[in-house]
Design an enzyme around this catalytic site. Structure first.
Site, PDB file in Angstrom:
ATOM      1  N   GLU A  43       9.555   0.902  11.034  1.00  0.00           N
ATOM      2  CA  GLU A  43      10.718   1.974  11.100  1.00  0.00           C
ATOM      3  C   GLU A  43       9.733   3.317  11.090  1.00  0.00           C
ATOM      4  O   GLU A  43       9.053   3.696  10.206  1.00  0.00           O
ATOM      5  CB  GLU A  43      11.121   1.914   9.553  1.00  0.00           C
ATOM      6  N   GLU A  77       8.733  15.650  16.186  1.00  0.00           N
ATOM      7  CA  GLU A  77       9.233  15.491  14.743  1.00  0.00           C
ATOM      8  C   GLU A  77       8.467  16.351  14.077  1.00  0.00           C
ATOM      9  O   GLU A  77       7.374  16.430  13.808  1.00  0.00           O
ATOM     10  CB  GLU A  77       9.061  14.075  14.385  1.00  0.00           C
ATOM     11  N   CYS A 114      13.514  10.204   7.410  1.00  0.00           N
ATOM     12  CA  CYS A 114      13.306  10.193   8.959  1.00  0.00           C
ATOM     13  C   CYS A 114      14.711  10.398   9.662  1.00  0.00           C
ATOM     14  O   CYS A 114      14.733  10.415  10.885  1.00  0.00           O
ATOM     15  CB  CYS A 114      13.164   8.530   8.994  1.00  0.00           C
ATOM     16  N   LYS A 168       0.782  -1.140  -0.094  1.00  0.00           N
ATOM     17  CA  LYS A 168      -0.115   0.025   0.167  1.00  0.00           C
ATOM     18  C   LYS A 168       0.992   1.124   0.035  1.00  0.00           C
ATOM     19  O   LYS A 168       1.562   1.499   1.045  1.00  0.00           O
ATOM     20  CB  LYS A 168      -1.014  -0.064   1.274  1.00  0.00           C
TER      21      LYS A 168
HETATM   22  P1  NAD Z   1       2.090   7.947   7.950  1.00  0.00           P
HETATM   23  O1  NAD Z   1       2.184   7.219   9.131  1.00  0.00           O
HETATM   24  O2  NAD Z   1       1.070   9.061   7.848  1.00  0.00           O
HETATM   25  O3  NAD Z   1       1.882   7.168   6.637  1.00  0.00           O
HETATM   26  C1  NAD Z   1       2.396   5.936   6.213  1.00  0.00           C
HETATM   27  C2  NAD Z   1       1.801   5.111   5.540  1.00  0.00           C
HETATM   28  O4  NAD Z   1       0.791   4.574   6.329  1.00  0.00           O
HETATM   29  C3  NAD Z   1       0.908   5.487   4.134  1.00  0.00           C
HETATM   30  O5  NAD Z   1       0.818   4.681   3.275  1.00  0.00           O
HETATM   31  C4  NAD Z   1      -0.588   5.843   4.814  1.00  0.00           C
HETATM   32  O6  NAD Z   1      -1.313   5.971   3.798  1.00  0.00           O
HETATM   33  C5  NAD Z   1      -0.397   4.597   5.682  1.00  0.00           C
HETATM   34  N1  NAD Z   1      -1.648   4.459   6.820  1.00  0.00           N
HETATM   35  C6  NAD Z   1      -1.977   5.829   7.638  1.00  0.00           C
HETATM   36  N2  NAD Z   1      -3.010   5.290   8.421  1.00  0.00           N
HETATM   37  C7  NAD Z   1      -3.216   3.804   8.306  1.00  0.00           C
HETATM   38  C8  NAD Z   1      -3.765   3.011   9.139  1.00  0.00           C
HETATM   39  N3  NAD Z   1      -4.708   3.378   9.833  1.00  0.00           N
HETATM   40  N4  NAD Z   1      -3.707   1.555   8.611  1.00  0.00           N
HETATM   41  C9  NAD Z   1      -2.724   1.393   7.672  1.00  0.00           C
HETATM   42  N5  NAD Z   1      -1.910   2.176   6.981  1.00  0.00           N
HETATM   43  C10 NAD Z   1      -1.994   3.582   7.393  1.00  0.00           C
HETATM   44  O7  NAD Z   1       3.576   8.688   7.421  1.00  0.00           O
HETATM   45  P2  NAD Z   1       4.017   9.698   6.306  1.00  0.00           P
HETATM   46  O8  NAD Z   1       3.586  10.955   6.830  1.00  0.00           O
HETATM   47  O9  NAD Z   1       3.560   8.957   5.096  1.00  0.00           O
HETATM   48  O10 NAD Z   1       5.497   9.555   6.367  1.00  0.00           O
HETATM   49  C11 NAD Z   1       6.090  10.569   7.477  1.00  0.00           C
HETATM   50  C12 NAD Z   1       6.876   9.669   8.489  1.00  0.00           C
HETATM   51  O11 NAD Z   1       7.398   8.294   8.227  1.00  0.00           O
HETATM   52  C13 NAD Z   1       7.706  10.336   9.353  1.00  0.00           C
HETATM   53  O12 NAD Z   1       7.295  10.196  10.760  1.00  0.00           O
HETATM   54  C14 NAD Z   1       9.118   9.837   9.148  1.00  0.00           C
HETATM   55  O13 NAD Z   1       9.725   9.858  10.126  1.00  0.00           O
HETATM   56  C15 NAD Z   1       8.605   8.445   9.061  1.00  0.00           C
HETATM   57  N6  NAD Z   1       9.597   7.668   8.284  1.00  0.00           N
HETATM   58  C16 NAD Z   1      10.371   6.615   8.961  1.00  0.00           C
HETATM   59  C17 NAD Z   1      11.312   5.932   8.262  1.00  0.00           C
HETATM   60  C18 NAD Z   1      12.085   5.028   8.946  1.00  0.00           C
HETATM   61  O14 NAD Z   1      13.114   4.222   8.352  1.00  0.00           O
HETATM   62  N7  NAD Z   1      12.375   4.976  10.359  1.00  0.00           N
HETATM   63  C19 NAD Z   1      11.713   6.271   6.853  1.00  0.00           C
HETATM   64  C20 NAD Z   1      10.731   7.274   6.238  1.00  0.00           C
HETATM   65  C21 NAD Z   1       9.802   7.976   7.102  1.00  0.00           C
END
Ligand code: NAD
Length: 484
Positions: free
Chosen positions: A252, A388, A286, A176
């Site tokens: 992650e 963050e 991140c 997804k």
């Molecule tokens: P997000 O959590 O809003 O969304 C990530 C994914 O989860 C998207 O595909 C979204 O549609 C999906 N999602 C959202 N709600 C959901 C639910 N209830 N059930 C299932 N899926 C759901 O994150 P974002 O805004 O897309 O990304 C930014 C975040 O990602 C930041 O916090 C960043 O630090 C983190 N990040 C972490 C790493 C790492 O390796 N630690 C790498 C990149 C980004």
């Protein structure tokens, strides 16, 4: 206008409804995206189940390693298409997307082809009380149907970081992608199809989180494990969703990463490194640094030089070779970052550079731009230094002793990455090892050996990915014990 459909069981499938995919540099729609409802997600999971229980689940490691290398070669061949999709969705400079995102996608597949081919079987010869022996050996089997949920900041890089080891281990995957960045995962479907990945092994369902494809996927009873990269809040929800079925998760999550700059640091290298670590991908990595702790005797000099470096960044169109920095992903994210800018001001911070929205002209006037921003005058007590931001902004905070620097850096509920800048070898090892994080860099940032463990502690995640650590997540083991 592009049209991104779901990819299920080896075919593109329209959804009952479509939503708009927007170019963040202009705010204009670039694609329609077909949202998968619960029925389509169920079709994708069933297709994955059939694949994993069919011939794919019994393929040899050697043949899968060959297939992974073919995928990498096809990624190289289709680099321009992947690049175009990634740039249209994220607005990042094309030069960055080519060198980082697309190149890493191919590297991820080559790395896991090597890792899985080199992996042996754990075995123990056991001495029994009666003088006999038993041979124990652990068989690795695919985990099964893997749900992979990925974010928008490095869409292709992070997707392939999960997909490559999952396929290496013989799983079938339902991905997804983020609703903000559906493109590269869809192009990847064509690439996998072209090299002969069987139907059902790679599936893509588009949509949002709650009440949409994301939630339908993580609550599906036939998903064997969830690998998720995204925000801590979403990770918490996914953990609750899979808890009743006791399924493994690999998370992650977010970070609030510190850099520690000691007075003995090589300042040219440090300022260049900090400029990357604070502002790379417009601060939307991140691993980006949002807290810069600087030894007091060099604080003013570092602040001045980093400010000059931030001001030299060029915000602009992805195709412009002079562009170093793109927009942020969406209007909503821009507004969130600007709320942190207001909070910093309220807390008495001084924006030594940036702090607002730049004036962009022409097509770019409708985009989601934020000025590269640095603050002084904040402390670890301020919300802006604790939460963050995920944007191009960092707080510079002075320290007097090594002990204080370590305490300030570790004073966070996150634990993803840290960077230590010093030329004192003993201090480098001492301080790097004391960081409560998954990745501790010395005199560099974002340097990744793909076989080394990657992940976070605290609110930054669960588990480690990379090399054989990924194989541990994407396999189940059966220990066979034979008396000899
Ligand atoms: P997000 O959590 O809003 O969304 C990530 C994914 O989860 C998207 O595909 C979204 O549609 C999906 N999602 C959202 N709600 C959901 C639910 N209830 N059930 C299932 N899926 C759901 O994150 P974002 O805004 O897309 O990304 C930014 C975040 O990602 C930041 O916090 C960043 O630090 C983190 N990040 C972490 C790493 C790492 O390796 N630690 C790498 C990149 C980004």
């Amino acid at each position: 206008m592009r049209d991104y459909q779901n990819y299920i069981d080896g075919a593109f499938v329209a959804g009952p409804e479509a939503f708009a995919d927007v170019d963040p540099t202009t705010g204009r729609q670039v694609a329609w995206v077909h949202e998968a409802d619960a029925a389509l997600v169920d079709r994708a999971v069933r297709a994955a189940r059939r694949a994993v229980e069919g011939p794919w689940g019994r393929t040899s490691v050697a043949s899968r390693a060959v297939l992974l290398r073919r995928i990498a070669d096809e990624i190289d061949r289709r680099a321009d298409d992947l690049l175009a999709a990634e740039v249209a969705d994220t607005g990042k400079p094309a030069s960055v997307a080519r060198a980082l995102d697309v190149a890493r996608a191919a590297a991820n597949f080559r790395c896991f082809a090597d890792v899985v081919a080199a992996e042996g079987t754990e075995s123990f010869l056991q001495e029994l009380p009666d003088g006999g022996q038993a041979l124990n050996y652990a068989l690795r089997k695919p985990l099964g149907v893997v749900a992979a949920i990925v974010p928008w900041n490095l869409p292709l890089l992070l997707l392939t970081w999960k997909l490559a080891p999952a396929l290496a281990c013989g799983n079938a995957v339902v991905v997804k992608p983020s609703e903000e960045t559906p493109g590269s995962a869809t192009v990847l479907a064509e690439i996998l199809d072209a090299v002969g990945v069987p139907p059902g092994v790679y599936n893509v369902v588009h949509g949002f989180g709650s009440g949409s494809a994301g939630e339908h996927l993580v609550t599906h009873p036939d998903v064997d494990g969830v690998t998720f990269t995204g925000s801590t809040a979403t990770g918490t929800g996914i953990m609750k969703a899979v808890a009743p079925r006791v399924r493994p998760v690999s998370f992650e999550l977010g970070g609030k990463n510190a850099a520690l700059v000691f007075a003995d640091a090589d300042l040219d290298a440090t300022v260049a490194g900090l400029t990357r670590s604070v502002f790379a991908n417009t601060g939307q990595v991140c691993l980006c640094t949002e807290r810069v702790y600087v030894e007091r005797s060099i604080f003013d000099e570092v602040a001045e030089r980093l400010t000059a470096s931030a001001r030299a960044l060029r915000l602009g169109a992805p195709s412009d070779a002079a562009t170093t920095t793109g927009p942020v992903i969406s209007r909503a994210h821009q507004e969130k970052i600007l709320r942190y800018f207001a909070a910093a001001e309220q807390a008495g911070a001084k924006a030594i550079t940036g702090g607002g929205v730049p004036t962009m002209t022409g097509d770019l006037a409708g985009g989601f731009w934020v000025e590269p921003t640095l603050w002084t005058g904040l402390t670890n007590e301020d919300r802006v230094v604790r939460e963050e931001i995920f944007g191009p902004a960092a707080a510079l905070i002075p320290f007097d002793t090594e002990q204080e620097a370590v305490a300030l850096a570790n004073d966070t509920s996150y634990g993803l990455a840290a960077a230590v800048w010093t030329t004192d070898l003993r201090r480098a090892h001492r301080v790097a090892g004391r960081m409560d994080v998954g990745i501790s860099w010395v005199n560099n940032w974002f340097l990744r050996e793909l076989r080394s463990p990657f992940g976070g502690t605290g609110l930054s995640g669960i588990g480690r990915e990379g090399g054989r650590h990924s194989l541990d997540f994407y396999t189940e083991t059966t220990n066979v014990c034979v008396t000899l």
